[in-house]
Design an enzyme around this catalytic site. Sequence first.
Site, short mmCIF file in Angstrom:
data_model
loop_
_atom_site.label_atom_id
_atom_site.label_comp_id
_atom_site.label_asym_id
_atom_site.label_seq_id
_atom_site.Cartn_x
_atom_site.Cartn_y
_atom_site.Cartn_z
N SER A 127 -3.95 0.26 -8.23
CA SER A 127 -3.23 -0.77 -8.99
C SER A 127 -3.93 -2.12 -8.85
O SER A 127 -4.52 -2.41 -7.81
CB SER A 127 -1.80 -0.89 -8.45
OG SER A 127 -1.16 -2.05 -8.93
N TYR A 152 4.48 -1.85 -0.92
CA TYR A 152 3.97 -0.94 -1.98
C TYR A 152 2.52 -1.27 -2.28
O TYR A 152 1.65 -0.39 -2.25
CB TYR A 152 4.81 -1.06 -3.27
CG TYR A 152 4.05 -0.47 -4.44
CD1 TYR A 152 3.35 -1.29 -5.33
CD2 TYR A 152 3.97 0.90 -4.61
CE1 TYR A 152 2.62 -0.76 -6.38
CE2 TYR A 152 3.24 1.45 -5.65
CZ TYR A 152 2.55 0.62 -6.52
OH TYR A 152 1.81 1.15 -7.54
N LYS A 156 -1.35 0.89 -1.67
CA LYS A 156 -2.43 1.12 -2.63
C LYS A 156 -3.77 0.73 -2.01
O LYS A 156 -4.75 1.47 -2.08
CB LYS A 156 -2.21 0.33 -3.93
CG LYS A 156 -1.10 0.90 -4.77
CD LYS A 156 -1.36 2.36 -5.14
CE LYS A 156 -0.19 3.02 -5.82
NZ LYS A 156 -0.38 4.46 -6.03
#
Length: 342
Positions: A127, A152, A156
């Site tokens: 991302s 989160y 990644k």
Amino acid sequence: MSKKILVTGGTGYIGSHTVVELQESGYEVLVVDNLSNSSIEVLDSIEKITGIKPYFEQFDLADQKKTDDFFQRNSGIEAIIHFAASKAVGESVEKPLLYYRNNLVTMMNLLECQIKYGVRNIVFSSSCTVYGQPNKLPVTEETPRKDAESPYGNTKRVNEDILHDTIFANPQLCGIALRYFNPVGAHPSALIGELPLGVPQNLVPFITQTAAGIREELKVFGDDYDTPDGSAIRDYIHVVDLAKAHVVAIKRLLNGDNKKNYEVFNLGTGNGVSVLEMVKGFEKATGVKLNYKIVGRRAGDIEKIWADTTFANQELGWKAEKNLEETLSSAWKWEKHVRGIK
Ligand code: NAD
Ligand code: WQD
């Protein structure tokens, strides 16, 4: 004989669109999903679009034994596309351990099985969140990654390092990390799209639910940013363009065209669009007037980001094709399908 591709998280938003594109490109697709954020009916929708219902197993990829057992029973897998993860930024702040466990353990289980069972190739869902707020725009793949604003986003960045370091130690493996910007829209058939579970955190599902009368009004989070109209800027990419990029990445690995064992590509349109431009764009594309109110900034939001897509354009020979009007219309068509609106 069709080449076998495992798609983890394949009943999810981006995964289901990628399964469609893989099947339409002649690949045999196996889907593993624990249905924690999707429904099994997505398989029927995929079959309605392509005529092929993918092989499916439901289990938690964070369960090492079940994951190993899957690979023991399913030989001949040529590549994995790893979508399966928890992805709600806000929830990750409240439940960091759930996010670290789910997103990191699934990755490690898959990599251990790749080494054990000789599955050489993996494409990983990363991302643009790994860039944080970049100092220079547009963002290239060389732009330094920053500490993410959320657990989160951290998963990644850490998963990119896990993939990179595992490939370095096991050079028989090849991996591509795809850094998605903001995936939006739905398949033109309106048979698959982003499942509306709970109050949407993301802009486009909130816009379409406001247009459908499910939400009272859209709150625009801030108009005091250093941008032309004061609202924040993002790079919104049609989910079908994104799905097609995964087929190109798989082809690159299976044909041995990758230049290095670990490669990273930005997947965006290269165009930055503001929130207010998205509102106006939706109204223009659909003819539906949106009820919105400007409020304060949302904590954790960055001001502006959009991709430099040169590397993906040149190396992958891939470019996002759909324009904003088509993208927003597809999102509205999906919303109307889900709500039974004519
Ligand atoms: P999604 O939630 O629709 O799909 C993820 C799928 O993975 C779901 O079907 C869920 O049930 C499944 N899953 C989650 N944990 C699992 C586990 N332990 N075992 C088996 N299945 C599991 O999300 P999405 O929007 O399709 O995102 C797919 C990937 O792309 C994710 O890795 C996400 O982080 C990444 N990504 C998404 C966006 C975005 O804005 N949607 C942007 C950048 C990156
Ligand atoms: C876009 C813009 C909001 C909702 C997130 C994750 C990222 C990735 C994509 C997983 C922002 C504004 C939003 C609303 C608004 N997900 N907005 N009103 O925050 O860029 O990225 O989703 O990988 O990791 O961080 O996307 O759609 O939430 O917001 O004004 O009701 O729309 O402030 O400027 P974001 P978003």
